[in-house]
Design a protein around this motif. Sequence first.
Motif, short mmCIF file in Angstrom:
data_model
loop_
_atom_site.label_atom_id
_atom_site.label_comp_id
_atom_site.label_asym_id
_atom_site.label_seq_id
_atom_site.Cartn_x
_atom_site.Cartn_y
_atom_site.Cartn_z
N GLY A 48 -7.23 45.29 78.83
CA GLY A 48 -7.70 43.90 78.77
C GLY A 48 -6.56 42.92 78.59
N ASN A 49 -5.64 43.24 77.69
CA ASN A 49 -4.50 42.38 77.43
C ASN A 49 -3.61 42.29 78.66
OD1 ASN A 49 -2.74 40.77 76.01
ND2 ASN A 49 -2.33 42.26 74.40
N LEU A 50 -3.34 43.44 79.30
CA LEU A 50 -2.52 43.46 80.51
C LEU A 50 -3.17 42.62 81.60
CD1 LEU A 50 -0.17 44.47 82.23
CD2 LEU A 50 -1.47 46.57 82.64
N SER A 51 -4.47 42.75 81.75
CA SER A 51 -5.20 42.00 82.77
C SER A 51 -5.08 40.49 82.55
CB SER A 51 -6.67 42.42 82.75
OG SER A 51 -7.38 41.76 83.75
N VAL A 52 -5.21 40.06 81.32
CA VAL A 52 -5.09 38.63 80.99
C VAL A 52 -3.69 38.12 81.32
CG1 VAL A 52 -5.05 36.96 79.09
CG2 VAL A 52 -6.93 38.59 79.28
N HIS A 53 -2.67 38.87 80.92
CA HIS A 53 -1.29 38.44 81.18
C HIS A 53 -0.98 38.43 82.68
CE1 HIS A 53 -0.08 37.90 77.09
NE2 HIS A 53 -0.44 39.13 76.77
N LEU A 54 -1.47 39.42 83.41
CA LEU A 54 -1.27 39.43 84.86
C LEU A 54 -1.95 38.22 85.50
CD1 LEU A 54 -1.64 43.21 85.74
CD2 LEU A 54 0.42 41.79 86.04
N SER A 55 -3.12 37.87 85.02
CA SER A 55 -3.83 36.70 85.56
C SER A 55 -3.03 35.42 85.34
CB SER A 55 -5.21 36.55 84.91
OG SER A 55 -6.04 37.60 85.31
N LYS A 56 -2.44 35.28 84.16
CA LYS A 56 -1.63 34.09 83.87
C LYS A 56 -0.39 34.04 84.76
CE LYS A 56 -3.22 33.53 79.18
NZ LYS A 56 -3.40 32.29 78.53
N LEU A 57 0.23 35.19 84.97
CA LEU A 57 1.40 35.26 85.85
C LEU A 57 1.01 34.97 87.29
CD1 LEU A 57 3.15 38.35 84.25
CD2 LEU A 57 4.04 36.00 84.29
N GLU A 58 -0.16 35.44 87.71
CA GLU A 58 -0.63 35.18 89.07
C GLU A 58 -0.95 33.70 89.25
OE1 GLU A 58 -3.69 37.22 92.21
OE2 GLU A 58 -4.47 36.83 90.19
N GLU A 59 -1.61 33.09 88.26
CA GLU A 59 -1.93 31.65 88.31
C GLU A 59 -0.67 30.81 88.44
OE1 GLU A 59 -4.24 30.56 84.86
OE2 GLU A 59 -5.78 32.06 85.34
N ALA A 60 0.41 31.25 87.78
CA ALA A 60 1.68 30.51 87.82
C ALA A 60 2.41 30.75 89.14
CB ALA A 60 2.56 30.93 86.65
N GLY A 61 1.95 31.74 89.92
CA GLY A 61 2.60 32.03 91.19
C GLY A 61 3.77 32.99 91.07
N TYR A 62 3.89 33.66 89.92
CA TYR A 62 5.02 34.55 89.68
C TYR A 62 4.73 35.99 90.09
CZ TYR A 62 6.53 30.65 86.74
OH TYR A 62 6.88 29.41 86.28
N VAL A 63 3.46 36.34 90.15
CA VAL A 63 3.05 37.70 90.49
C VAL A 63 1.97 37.63 91.56
CG1 VAL A 63 1.86 39.76 89.61
CG2 VAL A 63 3.63 38.67 88.23
N GLU A 64 2.05 38.56 92.49
CA GLU A 64 1.03 38.69 93.55
C GLU A 64 0.24 39.96 93.22
OE1 GLU A 64 2.07 40.42 97.63
OE2 GLU A 64 2.08 38.25 97.93
N ILE A 65 -1.08 39.86 93.25
CA ILE A 65 -1.94 41.00 92.93
C ILE A 65 -2.81 41.32 94.13
CG2 ILE A 65 -3.78 41.86 91.43
CD1 ILE A 65 -2.63 39.99 89.24
N GLU A 66 -2.80 42.58 94.52
CA GLU A 66 -3.57 43.05 95.67
C GLU A 66 -4.52 44.15 95.19
OE1 GLU A 66 -2.49 45.89 99.37
OE2 GLU A 66 -1.17 44.17 99.07
N LYS A 67 -5.81 43.95 95.42
CA LYS A 67 -6.80 44.95 94.99
C LYS A 67 -7.40 45.63 96.21
CE LYS A 67 -7.93 42.78 90.67
NZ LYS A 67 -8.70 43.12 89.53
N SER A 68 -7.53 46.96 96.11
CA SER A 68 -8.14 47.74 97.17
C SER A 68 -8.81 48.95 96.51
CB SER A 68 -7.09 48.18 98.19
OG SER A 68 -6.12 48.99 97.58
N PHE A 69 -9.25 49.87 97.31
CA PHE A 69 -9.86 51.08 96.78
C PHE A 69 -9.10 52.31 97.23
CE2 PHE A 69 -13.31 48.11 96.38
CZ PHE A 69 -13.90 48.46 95.17
N LYS A 70 -8.99 53.26 96.34
CA LYS A 70 -8.42 54.57 96.65
C LYS A 70 -9.54 55.56 96.32
CE LYS A 70 -4.46 57.51 95.73
NZ LYS A 70 -3.21 57.63 94.96
N GLY A 71 -10.26 55.93 97.38
CA GLY A 71 -11.46 56.73 97.16
C GLY A 71 -12.50 55.85 96.48
#
Length: 99
Positions: A48-71
């Motif tokens: 949960g904590n990692l997810s929140v921090h990644l969201s903040k970094l993504e909102e700032a434009g510092y991190v790009e997050i790509e979601k897909s499925f593996k199986g």
Amino acid sequence: MSSAKIQRLAQIDRVIHEPARLMIVALLAAVAEADFQYLHQTTGLTKGNLSVHLSKLEEAGYVEIEKSFKGKYTLTICRLTEEGKKVLDAYRKVIKGAL
């Protein structure tokens, strides 16, 4: 230490200055990309904590997050953006300059 060096610290990007986010950005700077599970295990943050921090970094434009499925499982891949690389480089320069 000069007053000008100390005053430069006030210009630090507060988004990546937070220890958990700095750790994430530093990890991503060392690799082309990383999945959520790798970041979770390496940082020791809760999911949960990692997810929140990644969201903040993504909102700032510092991190790009790509979601897909593996199986049947969600695969979340994170990458540092060019902006994220620039901000981390500037952050390092400010910190080194204050020493």
